[in-house]
Design a protein around this motif. Structure first.
Motif, PDB file in Angstrom:
ATOM      1  N   ASN A   1      42.653  42.391  30.310  1.00 60.54           N
ATOM      2  CA  ASN A   1      43.026  41.128  30.936  1.00 60.54           C
ATOM      3  C   ASN A   1      42.434  41.072  32.342  1.00 60.54           C
ATOM      4  O   ASN A   1      41.934  42.077  32.861  1.00 60.54           O
ATOM      5  CB  ASN A   1      44.547  40.995  31.021  1.00 60.54           C
ATOM      6  CG  ASN A   1      45.135  40.339  29.782  1.00 60.54           C
ATOM      7  OD1 ASN A   1      44.410  40.007  28.844  1.00 60.54           O
ATOM      8  ND2 ASN A   1      46.439  40.153  29.777  1.00 60.54           N
ATOM      9  N   ARG A   2      42.523  39.918  32.951  1.00 59.58           N
ATOM     10  CA  ARG A   2      42.079  39.768  34.326  1.00 59.58           C
ATOM     11  C   ARG A   2      43.253  39.369  35.215  1.00 59.58           C
ATOM     12  O   ARG A   2      44.327  39.007  34.714  1.00 59.58           O
ATOM     13  CB  ARG A   2      40.945  38.735  34.414  1.00 59.58           C
ATOM     14  CG  ARG A   2      39.632  39.252  33.811  1.00 59.58           C
ATOM     15  CD  ARG A   2      38.483  38.330  34.101  1.00 59.58           C
ATOM     16  NE  ARG A   2      37.216  38.888  33.620  1.00 59.58           N
ATOM     17  CZ  ARG A   2      36.414  39.661  34.344  1.00 59.58           C
ATOM     18  NH1 ARG A   2      36.750  39.960  35.598  1.00 59.58           N
ATOM     19  NH2 ARG A   2      35.289  40.121  33.837  1.00 59.58           N
ATOM     20  N   LEU A   3      43.029  39.413  36.515  1.00 60.53           N
ATOM     21  CA  LEU A   3      44.101  39.118  37.455  1.00 60.53           C
ATOM     22  C   LEU A   3      44.696  37.736  37.210  1.00 60.53           C
ATOM     23  O   LEU A   3      45.913  37.549  37.286  1.00 60.53           O
ATOM     24  CB  LEU A   3      43.559  39.207  38.890  1.00 60.53           C
ATOM     25  CG  LEU A   3      44.604  39.202  40.005  1.00 60.53           C
ATOM     26  CD1 LEU A   3      45.430  40.476  39.969  1.00 60.53           C
ATOM     27  CD2 LEU A   3      43.933  39.045  41.369  1.00 60.53           C
ATOM     28  N   ILE A   4      43.859  36.777  36.861  1.00 65.16           N
ATOM     29  CA  ILE A   4      44.348  35.419  36.641  1.00 65.16           C
ATOM     30  C   ILE A   4      45.333  35.353  35.482  1.00 65.16           C
ATOM     31  O   ILE A   4      46.204  34.473  35.444  1.00 65.16           O
ATOM     32  CB  ILE A   4      43.172  34.442  36.402  1.00 65.16           C
ATOM     33  CG1 ILE A   4      43.645  33.007  36.543  1.00 65.16           C
ATOM     34  CG2 ILE A   4      42.515  34.699  35.048  1.00 65.16           C
ATOM     35  CD1 ILE A   4      42.530  31.982  36.502  1.00 65.16           C
TER      36      ILE A   4
ATOM     37  N   ASP B   1      43.813  45.099  48.369  1.00 64.37           N
ATOM     38  CA  ASP B   1      43.203  44.177  47.411  1.00 64.37           C
ATOM     39  C   ASP B   1      43.635  44.573  46.002  1.00 64.37           C
ATOM     40  O   ASP B   1      43.853  45.757  45.732  1.00 64.37           O
ATOM     41  CB  ASP B   1      41.676  44.258  47.503  1.00 64.37           C
ATOM     42  CG  ASP B   1      41.139  43.600  48.757  1.00 64.37           C
ATOM     43  OD1 ASP B   1      41.856  42.754  49.333  1.00 64.37           O
ATOM     44  OD2 ASP B   1      40.027  43.961  49.174  1.00 64.37           O
ATOM     45  N   PRO B   2      43.794  43.588  45.110  1.00 61.24           N
ATOM     46  CA  PRO B   2      43.548  42.160  45.314  1.00 61.24           C
ATOM     47  C   PRO B   2      44.824  41.416  45.682  1.00 61.24           C
ATOM     48  O   PRO B   2      45.931  41.901  45.437  1.00 61.24           O
ATOM     49  CB  PRO B   2      43.055  41.717  43.943  1.00 61.24           C
ATOM     50  CG  PRO B   2      43.902  42.555  43.010  1.00 61.24           C
ATOM     51  CD  PRO B   2      44.032  43.900  43.687  1.00 61.24           C
ATOM     52  N   HIS B   3      44.674  40.231  46.271  1.00 62.37           N
ATOM     53  CA  HIS B   3      45.812  39.344  46.472  1.00 62.37           C
ATOM     54  C   HIS B   3      46.131  38.671  45.143  1.00 62.37           C
ATOM     55  O   HIS B   3      45.221  38.217  44.436  1.00 62.37           O
ATOM     56  CB  HIS B   3      45.489  38.294  47.536  1.00 62.37           C
ATOM     57  CG  HIS B   3      46.614  37.328  47.784  1.00 62.37           C
ATOM     58  ND1 HIS B   3      47.815  37.708  48.336  1.00 62.37           N
ATOM     59  CD2 HIS B   3      46.713  35.990  47.529  1.00 62.37           C
ATOM     60  CE1 HIS B   3      48.609  36.661  48.434  1.00 62.37           C
ATOM     61  NE2 HIS B   3      47.966  35.606  47.946  1.00 62.37           N
ATOM     62  N   LEU B   4      47.419  38.622  44.800  1.00 58.63           N
ATOM     63  CA  LEU B   4      47.844  38.047  43.523  1.00 58.63           C
ATOM     64  C   LEU B   4      48.600  36.750  43.754  1.00 58.63           C
ATOM     65  O   LEU B   4      49.707  36.761  44.301  1.00 58.63           O
ATOM     66  CB  LEU B   4      48.726  39.044  42.762  1.00 58.63           C
ATOM     67  CG  LEU B   4      49.410  38.519  41.498  1.00 58.63           C
ATOM     68  CD1 LEU B   4      48.381  38.157  40.436  1.00 58.63           C
ATOM     69  CD2 LEU B   4      50.418  39.533  40.966  1.00 58.63           C
TER      70      LEU B   4
ATOM     71  N   GLY C   1      39.255  36.588  38.815  1.00 59.91           N
ATOM     72  CA  GLY C   1      39.675  37.824  39.448  1.00 59.91           C
ATOM     73  C   GLY C   1      39.177  39.049  38.710  1.00 59.91           C
ATOM     74  O   GLY C   1      38.544  38.946  37.648  1.00 59.91           O
ATOM     75  N   PRO C   2      39.460  40.254  39.255  1.00 59.91           N
ATOM     76  CA  PRO C   2      38.960  41.480  38.645  1.00 59.91           C
ATOM     77  C   PRO C   2      39.605  41.771  37.297  1.00 59.91           C
ATOM     78  O   PRO C   2      40.706  41.314  36.992  1.00 59.91           O
ATOM     79  CB  PRO C   2      39.326  42.554  39.668  1.00 59.91           C
ATOM     80  CG  PRO C   2      40.473  41.982  40.429  1.00 59.91           C
ATOM     81  CD  PRO C   2      40.222  40.508  40.487  1.00 59.91           C
ATOM     82  N   LYS C   3      38.884  42.549  36.487  1.00 59.66           N
ATOM     83  CA  LYS C   3      39.402  42.976  35.190  1.00 59.66           C
ATOM     84  C   LYS C   3      40.432  44.085  35.398  1.00 59.66           C
ATOM     85  O   LYS C   3      40.284  44.947  36.261  1.00 59.66           O
ATOM     86  CB  LYS C   3      38.268  43.471  34.297  1.00 59.66           C
ATOM     87  CG  LYS C   3      38.705  43.870  32.897  1.00 59.66           C
ATOM     88  CD  LYS C   3      37.532  44.280  32.027  1.00 59.66           C
ATOM     89  CE  LYS C   3      36.672  43.086  31.677  1.00 59.66           C
ATOM     90  NZ  LYS C   3      35.626  43.457  30.682  1.00 59.66           N
TER      91      LYS C   3
END
Length: 278
Positions: free
Chosen positions: A143-146, A185-188, A199-201
């Motif tokens: 999944n990704r951050l989003i 990092d990262p900001h969520l 966003g990152p994986k």
């Protein structure tokens, strides 16, 4: 750059997370009518000392206490003091952290002081907490951050609207990476923003503090003159829930939950990763 942790480092973060869980248990018991928010801070200080840990809040950017005590319309970063006396019917969100061997834990919860709370306040806290767990359940390899942001926002948007008309997902504050520092990092975001991309994986070793903040009205906030205390701009009350979570080869491990998130994730059809300290 996102800091990826080894299993050994995640185990250290689990130690810090259990200290935070102990702070939560002790402060929850102490959050009664007549107690001051300073009293709660003293309780937290003792727990940290008894565990041989360090505070990651005290002195952070000049913050003067070991926990944040945010009462009613205060969303986050409330400073404990002797003047704020908890009253029957108050709602308080307590944010706490700890460091063990250089590794951080961070988590928050909302508690009800005394009794007689309006049903919409009880529901506000439930919705906020459940949205956090929806985000945790979305911490899956690949999944990704989003996807975490989407799970949090999606849960909130699917709930029946409160009597006030809407839930305000606080926009100025969100979750974050955690590890050798409390905020990394990262900001969520707790909502989906096309401007931020996917966003990152998410990969094994990825650690996040997932923390939705929701009000009974506006998504907007302002900071008081103390440069810390954050309140809703319309005075509506709010709720704040947070857990630090590590993604492992075997799935998510909730570092700041006593059972590692096993029971709650099972309700959502997700198997929590084995506890490295078990």
């Amino acid at each position: 750059m996102v800091q990826i942790k080894t299993p050994e480092q995640i185990a250290k973060m689990r130690e810090a997370g259990l200290v935070v869980a102990a702070i939560h248990a002790a402060t929850r018991e102490a959050a009664v009518p007549g107690a001051t928010t300073k009293d709660l801070d003293e309780v937290a200080r003792k727990v940290i000392a008894d565990h041989g840990a360090k505070s990651n809040f005290l002195g952070y950017g000049g913050f003067p206490a070991t926990i944040c005590t945010s009462v009613n319309e205060v969303v986050v970063h409330g400073i404990p003091d002797e003047k704020t006396v908890l009253k029957d019917g108050d709602v308080i969100s307590i944010d706490a952290g700890a460091i063990v061997d250089g590794w951080h834990g961070d988590a928050a919860y909302t508690a009800f002081v005394g009794s007689g709370h309006a049903p919409e306040l009880l529901e506000l806290s439930r919705v906020t907490e459940e949205s956090m767990w929806a985000g945790i359940a979305a911490m899956k390899n690949g999944n990704r951050l989003i996807d975490v942001s989407r799970a949090i926002e999606g849960y909130i948007r699917r709930q029946p609207r409160p009597a006030s008309g809407k839930y305000g997902i606080i926009e100025e504050y969100g979750g974050h990476g955690i590890g050798t520092e409390m905020h990394m990092d990262p900001h969520l975001l707790n909502y989906v923003s096309k401007k931020r991309g996917r966003g990152p994986k998410l990969v094994p070793g990825f650690c996040l503090a997932i923390e939705p903040m929701v009000s009974l009205g506006t998504p907007h906030t302002e900071v008081l003159q103390d440069d810390w205390t954050v309140i809703t701009t319309d005075g509506t009350w709010s709720s704040h829930w947070e857990h630090s979570v590590a993604l492992t080869e075997d799935g998510p491990l909730v570092l700041t939950a006593v059972d590692g998130g096993k029971a709650k994730l099972a309700e959502l059809g997700v198997t929590a990763a084995p506890d490295p300290l078990a």
